[in-house]
Design a protein around this motif. Structure first.
Motif, PDB file in Angstrom:
ATOM      1  N   ARG A  42       0.840  -1.202   0.000  1.00  0.00           N
ATOM      2  CA  ARG A  42       0.000   0.000   0.000  1.00  0.00           C
ATOM      3  C   ARG A  42       0.871   1.247   0.000  1.00  0.00           C
ATOM      4  O   ARG A  42       0.567   2.230  -0.688  1.00  0.00           O
ATOM      5  N   ALA A  43       1.967   1.212   0.772  1.00  0.00           N
ATOM      6  CA  ALA A  43       2.882   2.350   0.790  1.00  0.00           C
ATOM      7  C   ALA A  43       3.437   2.626  -0.601  1.00  0.00           C
ATOM      8  O   ALA A  43       3.469   3.777  -1.059  1.00  0.00           O
ATOM      9  N   LEU A  44       3.872   1.568  -1.286  1.00  0.00           N
ATOM     10  CA  LEU A  44       4.408   1.719  -2.639  1.00  0.00           C
ATOM     11  C   LEU A  44       3.371   2.335  -3.571  1.00  0.00           C
ATOM     12  O   LEU A  44       3.661   3.278  -4.317  1.00  0.00           O
ATOM     13  N   GLY A  71       9.416   3.567   8.769  1.00  0.00           N
ATOM     14  CA  GLY A  71       9.730   2.144   8.711  1.00  0.00           C
ATOM     15  C   GLY A  71      10.954   1.800   7.895  1.00  0.00           C
ATOM     16  O   GLY A  71      11.323   0.625   7.781  1.00  0.00           O
ATOM     17  N   LEU A  72      11.630   2.806   7.333  1.00  0.00           N
ATOM     18  CA  LEU A  72      12.751   2.537   6.430  1.00  0.00           C
ATOM     19  C   LEU A  72      13.922   1.871   7.148  1.00  0.00           C
ATOM     20  O   LEU A  72      14.613   1.017   6.576  1.00  0.00           O
ATOM     21  N   ARG A  73      14.152   2.251   8.410  1.00  0.00           N
ATOM     22  CA  ARG A  73      15.322   1.730   9.128  1.00  0.00           C
ATOM     23  C   ARG A  73      15.316   0.214   9.229  1.00  0.00           C
ATOM     24  O   ARG A  73      16.364  -0.423   9.179  1.00  0.00           O
ATOM     25  N   ALA A  74      14.142  -0.371   9.390  1.00  0.00           N
ATOM     26  CA  ALA A  74      14.052  -1.813   9.600  1.00  0.00           C
ATOM     27  C   ALA A  74      13.601  -2.572   8.349  1.00  0.00           C
ATOM     28  O   ALA A  74      13.468  -3.793   8.388  1.00  0.00           O
ATOM     29  N   GLU A  79      16.124  -1.104  -1.673  1.00  0.00           N
ATOM     30  CA  GLU A  79      16.476  -0.879  -3.068  1.00  0.00           C
ATOM     31  C   GLU A  79      15.360  -1.355  -3.998  1.00  0.00           C
ATOM     32  O   GLU A  79      15.066  -0.701  -5.012  1.00  0.00           O
ATOM     33  N   ARG A  80      14.737  -2.456  -3.664  1.00  0.00           N
ATOM     34  CA  ARG A  80      13.617  -2.939  -4.467  1.00  0.00           C
ATOM     35  C   ARG A  80      12.467  -1.936  -4.443  1.00  0.00           C
ATOM     36  O   ARG A  80      11.848  -1.660  -5.475  1.00  0.00           O
ATOM     37  N   PHE A  81      12.190  -1.378  -3.275  1.00  0.00           N
ATOM     38  CA  PHE A  81      11.131  -0.380  -3.150  1.00  0.00           C
ATOM     39  C   PHE A  81      11.438   0.827  -4.024  1.00  0.00           C
ATOM     40  O   PHE A  81      10.564   1.338  -4.739  1.00  0.00           O
ATOM     41  N   ARG A  82      12.697   1.272  -3.994  1.00  0.00           N
ATOM     42  CA  ARG A  82      13.102   2.428  -4.808  1.00  0.00           C
ATOM     43  C   ARG A  82      12.856   2.148  -6.294  1.00  0.00           C
ATOM     44  O   ARG A  82      12.315   2.980  -7.018  1.00  0.00           O
ATOM     45  N   GLN A  83      13.249   0.977  -6.742  1.00  0.00           N
ATOM     46  CA  GLN A  83      13.094   0.626  -8.151  1.00  0.00           C
ATOM     47  C   GLN A  83      11.622   0.527  -8.540  1.00  0.00           C
ATOM     48  O   GLN A  83      11.227   0.912  -9.652  1.00  0.00           O
ATOM     49  N   VAL A  92      16.040   9.226  -7.336  1.00  0.00           N
ATOM     50  CA  VAL A  92      14.956   8.916  -6.412  1.00  0.00           C
ATOM     51  C   VAL A  92      15.609   8.585  -5.077  1.00  0.00           C
ATOM     52  O   VAL A  92      16.275   7.554  -4.927  1.00  0.00           O
ATOM     53  N   ASN A  93      15.463   9.481  -4.125  1.00  0.00           N
ATOM     54  CA  ASN A  93      16.121   9.349  -2.828  1.00  0.00           C
ATOM     55  C   ASN A  93      15.127   8.898  -1.768  1.00  0.00           C
ATOM     56  O   ASN A  93      14.041   9.471  -1.654  1.00  0.00           O
ATOM     57  N   LEU A  94      15.496   7.885  -0.996  1.00  0.00           N
ATOM     58  CA  LEU A  94      14.667   7.414   0.101  1.00  0.00           C
ATOM     59  C   LEU A  94      15.342   7.728   1.420  1.00  0.00           C
ATOM     60  O   LEU A  94      16.547   7.543   1.576  1.00  0.00           O
TER      61      LEU A  94
END
Length: 296
Positions: A42-44, A71-74, A79-83, A92-94
């Motif tokens: 859902r976030a994506l 939730g990024l820290r854990a 990298e998959r999410f970024r792509q 695209v910076n996370l």
């Protein structure tokens, strides 16, 4: 026209704003919640939809997208999410949503940023040191958050139900939700996501400002816990007892309620440690960090 997009993700909604490189906002799109540890799909979808919506409506070239997301820290698949955001943009910076707030609020200065919305966390910087306290989520922490205030309200109702007498606070809570009994509320409570639960926080704060003793106790519990987290972060920053530390507030609970901020500052004052409280600017989204990050 060249521009950048900043995306500020939260437990309630995702705000994406396109900015000219000078920092002038161009257009805003708001979608649903985005927290990687709650529902990464859902976030994506919410992040991607917001960014694609802006790209389709703006005549120009987007140079960078900066996404601040809880939730990024854990999260093990960054990298998959970024792509999978999958937009035709050079960068695209996370980053964690707290880091986004830090860039937006401190503008490169040393200090602390306290976020209290659906969840809560304190993040800081002092020289080359980057550190945080709290931010462990609604099951393990989130002291001073909208979720905690809401949970305390429901717990007050369940405790009074067991005791056999409902206070005006609990009756007002049921009326506010248009429910007839605690059992209806509990049925809803366990189906709501944490962002929906946190929507009860404004009710608690409204009751507290009206002088309800139960609501005021909830505010005291929440602000005492959040103040303790701020002091932990200050300790991690290695400031001395005489150093005046910049402290910025962000997140819906802190930005929208002066009563709550004042109680938090009173809780901090008990420590005797000096803070410089930066102006609260709810009209300026943390998404503005995209501009500062691009200029750095």
């Amino acid at each position: 026209m060249d521009y950048v997009i900043g995306v500020d993700c939260g437990g309630t909604n995702t705000t994406a704003i396109a900015y000219q490189l000078s920092g002038q906002p161009i257009k805003t799109v708001v979608t649903g919640p985005a927290n990687l540890m709650v529902d990464d799909l859902r976030a994506l979808n919410n992040v991607r939809n917001a960014v694609q919506n802006l790209l389709a409506k703006i005549d120009g070239t987007c140079q960078a997208v900066t996404v601040g997301i809880a939730g990024l820290r854990a999260y093990p698949f960054v990298e998959r999410f970024r792509q999978q955001i999958n937009v035709p943009v050079p960068q695209v910076n996370l980053m964690n949503d707290a880091q986004l707030a830090q860039i937006a609020k401190l503008h490169g200065q040393a200090g602390l940023v306290t976020i209290a919305g659906t969840g809560s966390v304190v993040i800081g910087t002092n020289g080359k040191r980057q550190f945080s306290a709290g931010g462990w989520g609604h099951l393990l922490g989130d002291e001073g958050s909208g979720y905690q205030l809401s949970r305390l309200a429901v717990q007050q109702l369940t405790a009074e139900t067991d005791a056999g007498t409902l206070s005006p606070f609990s009756k007002a809570l049921l009326t506010h939700l248009k429910l007839n009994s605690v059992f209806e509320l509990i049925d809803h409570f366990y189906q709501w996501d944490k962002g929906h639960v946190a929507k009860l926080a404004p009710f608690v704060l409204d009751q507290a400002t009206k002088g309800d003793p139960h609501a005021n106790t909830m505010v005291e519990t929440a602000t005492t816990g959040l103040a303790a987290t701020i002091l932990q972060a200050r300790h991690k920053g290695r400031w001395t007892a005489t150093d005046t530390v910049n402290l910025a507030f962000t997140g819906s609970v802190l930005e929208k309620n002066t009563f709550y901020r004042e109680h938090l500052m009173q809780a901090l004052a008990k420590s005797g440690l000096p803070f410089n409280y930066l102006p609260v600017t709810p009209e300026i989204s943390n998404a503005i960090a995209a501009v500062y990050a691009y200029q750095a």
